[in-house]
Design a protein around this motif. Structure first.
Motif, PDB file in Angstrom:
ATOM      1  N   TYR A   8       0.808  -1.219   0.000  1.00  0.00           N
ATOM      2  CA  TYR A   8       0.000   0.000   0.000  1.00  0.00           C
ATOM      3  C   TYR A   8       0.841   1.270   0.000  1.00  0.00           C
ATOM      4  CZ  TYR A   8      -3.158  -3.674   1.466  1.00  0.00           C
ATOM      5  OH  TYR A   8      -3.850  -4.846   1.555  1.00  0.00           O
ATOM      6  N   PHE A   9       2.057   1.164  -0.477  1.00  0.00           N
ATOM      7  CA  PHE A   9       2.865   2.373  -0.631  1.00  0.00           C
ATOM      8  C   PHE A   9       3.621   2.309  -1.958  1.00  0.00           C
ATOM      9  CE2 PHE A   9       7.092   4.505   0.107  1.00  0.00           C
ATOM     10  CZ  PHE A   9       6.609   5.784  -0.125  1.00  0.00           C
ATOM     11  N   ALA A  10       3.347   3.289  -2.821  1.00  0.00           N
ATOM     12  CA  ALA A  10       3.961   3.316  -4.156  1.00  0.00           C
ATOM     13  C   ALA A  10       5.311   4.027  -4.070  1.00  0.00           C
ATOM     14  CB  ALA A  10       3.014   4.012  -5.129  1.00  0.00           C
ATOM     15  N   LYS A  11       6.302   3.282  -3.612  1.00  0.00           N
ATOM     16  CA  LYS A  11       7.606   3.871  -3.279  1.00  0.00           C
ATOM     17  C   LYS A  11       8.286   4.513  -4.497  1.00  0.00           C
ATOM     18  CE  LYS A  11      11.919   2.403  -1.036  1.00  0.00           C
ATOM     19  NZ  LYS A  11      12.969   2.220  -2.026  1.00  0.00           N
ATOM     20  N   ASP A  12       8.320   3.778  -5.605  1.00  0.00           N
ATOM     21  CA  ASP A  12       9.050   4.299  -6.771  1.00  0.00           C
ATOM     22  C   ASP A  12       8.440   5.615  -7.244  1.00  0.00           C
ATOM     23  OD1 ASP A  12      10.543   2.098  -6.534  1.00  0.00           O
ATOM     24  OD2 ASP A  12       9.640   1.001  -8.222  1.00  0.00           O
ATOM     25  N   GLU A  13       7.116   5.628  -7.315  1.00  0.00           N
ATOM     26  CA  GLU A  13       6.422   6.815  -7.799  1.00  0.00           C
ATOM     27  C   GLU A  13       6.608   7.984  -6.823  1.00  0.00           C
ATOM     28  OE1 GLU A  13       5.255   3.740  -7.537  1.00  0.00           O
ATOM     29  OE2 GLU A  13       3.959   3.196  -9.221  1.00  0.00           O
ATOM     30  N   PHE A  14       6.608   7.674  -5.526  1.00  0.00           N
ATOM     31  CA  PHE A  14       6.819   8.698  -4.494  1.00  0.00           C
ATOM     32  C   PHE A  14       8.207   9.313  -4.663  1.00  0.00           C
ATOM     33  CE2 PHE A  14       8.267   9.655  -0.038  1.00  0.00           C
ATOM     34  CZ  PHE A  14       7.359  10.665   0.266  1.00  0.00           C
ATOM     35  N   GLU A  15       9.195   8.447  -4.831  1.00  0.00           N
ATOM     36  CA  GLU A  15      10.575   8.947  -4.931  1.00  0.00           C
ATOM     37  C   GLU A  15      10.781   9.760  -6.210  1.00  0.00           C
ATOM     38  OE1 GLU A  15      13.129   5.560  -4.308  1.00  0.00           O
ATOM     39  OE2 GLU A  15      12.852   5.676  -2.121  1.00  0.00           O
TER      40      GLU A  15
END
Ligand SMILES: Cc1ncc(COP(=O)(O)O)c(C=O)c1O
Length: 425
Positions: free
Chosen positions: A168-175
């Motif tokens: 439930y966390f879109a890490k790549d997109e966040f970064e």
């Protein structure tokens, strides 16, 4: 248009966004016509009979307030006991541990969580800069930012490629978004409503929070000249299974060796509207965490001056009554019992909706805590129309339908799931 020659450019841009109220009105009309209509439109917690759910212990505490606590102004920053309480509401038991580790908090009262969000927008980004929000976000975020001359970009709610470590966390997109903002501006600010997200009910897992925090801190370390503010909007979190999930993650990471650079700030927007069912008393606060007391002292000044310049002082009676109630073990326990009763309403409704949707193959978004559930749809208006044909009233928003578990009764869920099945068909 009328008034164009009177309004400034920002005023002219403002348009009514009455989707929620207009769908509520449609529900009321259906009811008046004698239909057995289900109300999933309202964003306040209702009892199963449709009346407003009120935490009786808070209600009693307010009614017992002496006249002077009702009439008088509060100090500009807020009543001292309330400012102290806000730190505990935001960080729970972890608060003391963080203090022992040498961390400091600023705390400023605000008219609800909305006021706290405004304080953040007004002070952490420059006009013309861009905030980072998670999609889906609570609609008014846009206005709080716009009123401070700020824009926003988003990162998605869920990762495109499912990540088993933190689904439930879109890490790549966040970064990617964070990197791009860091290359364009000297301050970045993220607003994240978790746990118990409006409008989906999603709560990120511990792994998701840890990944998010590490990404953010690494960005702050890498970009030491860029101010990094992470604001957790905790509006519904006291109804979540882990109410202080972010505080727990922050402490765990610090104990695990997380470095806290000087350009990193973590804030919590506290709202008593839902947790204490005093929506109309406009009571909340902004709490900020930083290792350097000089920084938090400065924030105390800056935020209370901003309040003074925007709305003067925050209403007193809610601050007084709620801090008095929580000042004794008995009062706190009694509040928690009532909170648990209200949380059970939400839990039963959510469980039933998930089951009924599963039975019918309706693809509800992941939903764990808080007031809402959600279904993604590119054509939310027509889905809501079709649901209404089956006497189920929901709110079509950008990208999906908000299902107000807070307003529906548990017995409504088969009907809601059935209407969604037909409408999504
Ligand atoms: C996500 C979210 N944040 C903050 C708030 C702030 O509410 P209030 O200003 O009433 O405290 C709300 C209220 O609906 C909300 O849904």
């Amino acid at each position: 248009m009328s008034g164009d020659n009177l309004l400034n450019v920002a005023g002219i841009e403002k348009e009514g966004s009455d989707t929620i109220f207009s769908w509520f009105a449609r529900y009321q009309t259906a009811k008046k016509q004698g239909k057995d209509a289900a109300n999933g439109t309202v964003g306040a917690l209702l009892e199963d009979d449709g009346s407003l759910a009120i935490n009786r212990v808070v209600d009693e505490a307010i009614r017992n307030a002496p006249p002077v606590e009702i009439s008088a102004y509060a100090p500009l920053a807020g009543l001292p006991d309330f400012l102290d309480l806000c730190k505990t509401l935001a960080f729970g038991d972890v608060r003391e541990k963080l203090e022992t580790l040498g961390f400091n908090f600023s705390s400023t009262a605000s008219p609800g969580g909305s006021g706290a969000l405004f304080l953040a927008a007004n002070n952490f980004l420059e006009r013309g800069q861009t905030a980072l929000l998670r999609d889906r976000y609570w609609g008014p975020y846009k206005g709080f930012l716009q009123n401070n001359g700020q824009d926003y970009v988003t990162w998605p709610l869920l990762p495109k490629e499912p990540d088993t470590n933190h689904p439930y966390f879109a890490k790549d997109e966040f970064e990617t978004q964070l990197d791009s903002l860091c290359s364009n501006q000297d301050k970045v600010m993220v607003w994240l409503n978790d746990p118990a997200h409006n409008p989906t009910g999603l709560s990120m897992t511990r792994e998701g929070r840890s990944a998010c925090l590490n990404s953010f801190v690494n960005s702050a370390i890498k970009n030491e000249k860029i101010g990094h503010t992470l604001l957790i909007d905790s509006a519904y979190s006291l109804y979540a299974a882990e109410p202080h999930a972010w505080a727990d993650t922050i402490l765990e990471e610090i104990e695990g060796g997380l470095l806290w650079p000087e350009n990193l700030l973590i804030c919590v927007a506290v709202s008593l509207s839902k947790s204490h069912t005093i929506y109309g008393l406009r009571t909340g606060g902004l709490v900020c965490l930083h290792p350097d007391k000089a920084v938090t002292d400065r924030l105390d000044t800056v935020m209370s001056v901003t309040g003074r310049q925007s709305w003067s002082a925050t209403p007193r009676v809610g601050q007084y009554s709620v801090s008095k109630m929580h000042s004794s073990q008995e009062g706190g326990d009694a509040w928690a019992l009532e909170r648990d009763r209200l949380k059970n309403l939400l839990d039963d409704r959510r469980k039933s909706l998930i089951e009924e949707c599963q039975k019918r193959g309706v693809a509800l978004n992941p939903t764990m805590d808080g007031f809402f559930a959600w279904i993604e749809s590119d054509d939310s208006a027509s889905v809501a129309e079709k649901c209404a044909e089956h006497d189920v009233y929901l709110v079509p928003l950008n990208g999906g339908i908000r299902i107000g578990l807070c307003a529906l009764a548990t017995k409504d869920m088969p009907k809601v799931a059935e209407a969604l099945k037909i409408a999504m068909g």
